[in-house]
Design an enzyme around this catalytic site. Sequence first.
Site, mmCIF file in Angstrom:
data_model
loop_
_atom_site.group_PDB
_atom_site.id
_atom_site.type_symbol
_atom_site.label_atom_id
_atom_site.label_comp_id
_atom_site.label_asym_id
_atom_site.label_seq_id
_atom_site.Cartn_x
_atom_site.Cartn_y
_atom_site.Cartn_z
ATOM 1 N N HIS A 1 0.809 -1.215 0.000
ATOM 2 C CA HIS A 1 0.000 0.000 0.000
ATOM 3 C C HIS A 1 0.845 1.270 0.000
ATOM 4 C CE1 HIS A 1 -3.514 -2.564 1.644
ATOM 5 N NE2 HIS A 1 -3.513 -2.523 0.330
ATOM 6 N N HIS B 1 -8.025 -8.266 -7.526
ATOM 7 C CA HIS B 1 -8.428 -9.029 -6.333
ATOM 8 C C HIS B 1 -8.669 -8.025 -5.204
ATOM 9 C CE1 HIS B 1 -6.361 -11.965 -8.871
ATOM 10 N NE2 HIS B 1 -7.057 -12.894 -8.255
ATOM 11 N N SER C 1 -6.721 -1.673 -0.647
ATOM 12 C CA SER C 1 -6.297 -0.981 -1.871
ATOM 13 C C SER C 1 -7.432 -0.241 -2.577
ATOM 14 C CB SER C 1 -5.608 -1.954 -2.823
ATOM 15 O OG SER C 1 -6.402 -3.091 -3.082
ATOM 16 N N GLU D 1 -13.707 -9.028 -7.606
ATOM 17 C CA GLU D 1 -13.646 -9.829 -6.381
ATOM 18 C C GLU D 1 -14.567 -11.036 -6.540
ATOM 19 O OE1 GLU D 1 -12.752 -11.778 -3.556
ATOM 20 O OE2 GLU D 1 -11.633 -9.888 -3.604
ATOM 21 N N ASP E 1 -13.823 -13.378 -12.177
ATOM 22 C CA ASP E 1 -12.393 -13.638 -12.143
ATOM 23 C C ASP E 1 -11.619 -12.432 -12.686
ATOM 24 O OD1 ASP E 1 -9.824 -14.586 -12.400
ATOM 25 O OD2 ASP E 1 -10.344 -16.341 -13.592
ATOM 26 N N GLY E 2 -10.810 -11.835 -11.838
ATOM 27 C CA GLY E 2 -10.054 -10.658 -12.247
ATOM 28 C C GLY E 2 -9.004 -10.943 -13.296
ATOM 29 N N ASP F 1 -2.942 -8.851 -7.111
ATOM 30 C CA ASP F 1 -2.486 -9.374 -5.816
ATOM 31 C C ASP F 1 -3.406 -10.488 -5.313
ATOM 32 O OD1 ASP F 1 -4.572 -7.592 -5.422
ATOM 33 O OD2 ASP F 1 -3.851 -6.948 -3.448
#
EC number: 2.1.1.266
Length: 290
Positions: A19, A42, A100, A118, A148-149, A169
Amino acid sequence: MFSYRHAFHAGNHADVLKHAILIHTLAYFNRKDAPYWVVDTHAGAGLYALDSDWASKNAEFADGIGRLWERDDLPALLADYVAQVRAYNPSGKLRHYPGSPWLTLDALRDRDRLRLFEMHPNESGILVNNLEQRDRVSLRQTTVYSTDGFEGMKALLPPPTRRGMVLIDPSYEDKQDYRRTLTAVKEGIKRFATGTYAVWYPLVQRREAGEMARLLERLPVKSWLHATLSVKRPAADGFGLHGSGMFLVNPPWTLEAALKEAMPYLARELAQDDRAGFTLQYVENPGRAA
């Protein structure tokens, strides 16, 4: 598949590294008036209560953001990070931690946009509920996808603004995440070569982690930055997180100098034993290895 919940780890040493770099990168984007997009593959729940059952179970934040909370000697990169977290804790007591998506929304200007992925059914619902508690501007700027990212980011690149950042991530509970992360960066570069790609990954005793990092360093890109932070020696049983890494494609040119100041501080102040340490490498115009 859906066992991972970031609330268990909110504010830990890995979040500090990820971060702090995210905030610096977005501040760099804001130096230009041109709008940009941020894609978070994510996203998690967005905001975490550190006194919740999940976060307080292991209280990992105590050895992360907690160790920086009262310091008055923070390097600039870390001072900016802690200041942004403090905005969520007006009483001065560390009770809430922004993930984030929230840190990104705090940085965005009116014309900038955020796209969140997400897949976890509970996390996705909490994310939407938390987002609805923010202001109308945040709601207008943000789109949440419960998909699904890795796959979803493809359709968003390049963004209409032709400026943007992708944050990748995953939890890496599934070892296939290492391969999918590498593939996502490769495919992203093909679609949007000038974009910034920020990959977080765990330092664990798993072959896939080291292999992914080595392959990321061989990508045919204009520049990359690779930072790792270890806070303790690897566990004898081979399990557990002893640190984390951040790999950025097309990073801000200001980031290396900021990390040169911050990384020794983090390695010293977040150390859990005598094996704590860091690495930092920045490369421009790397060789075009396949």
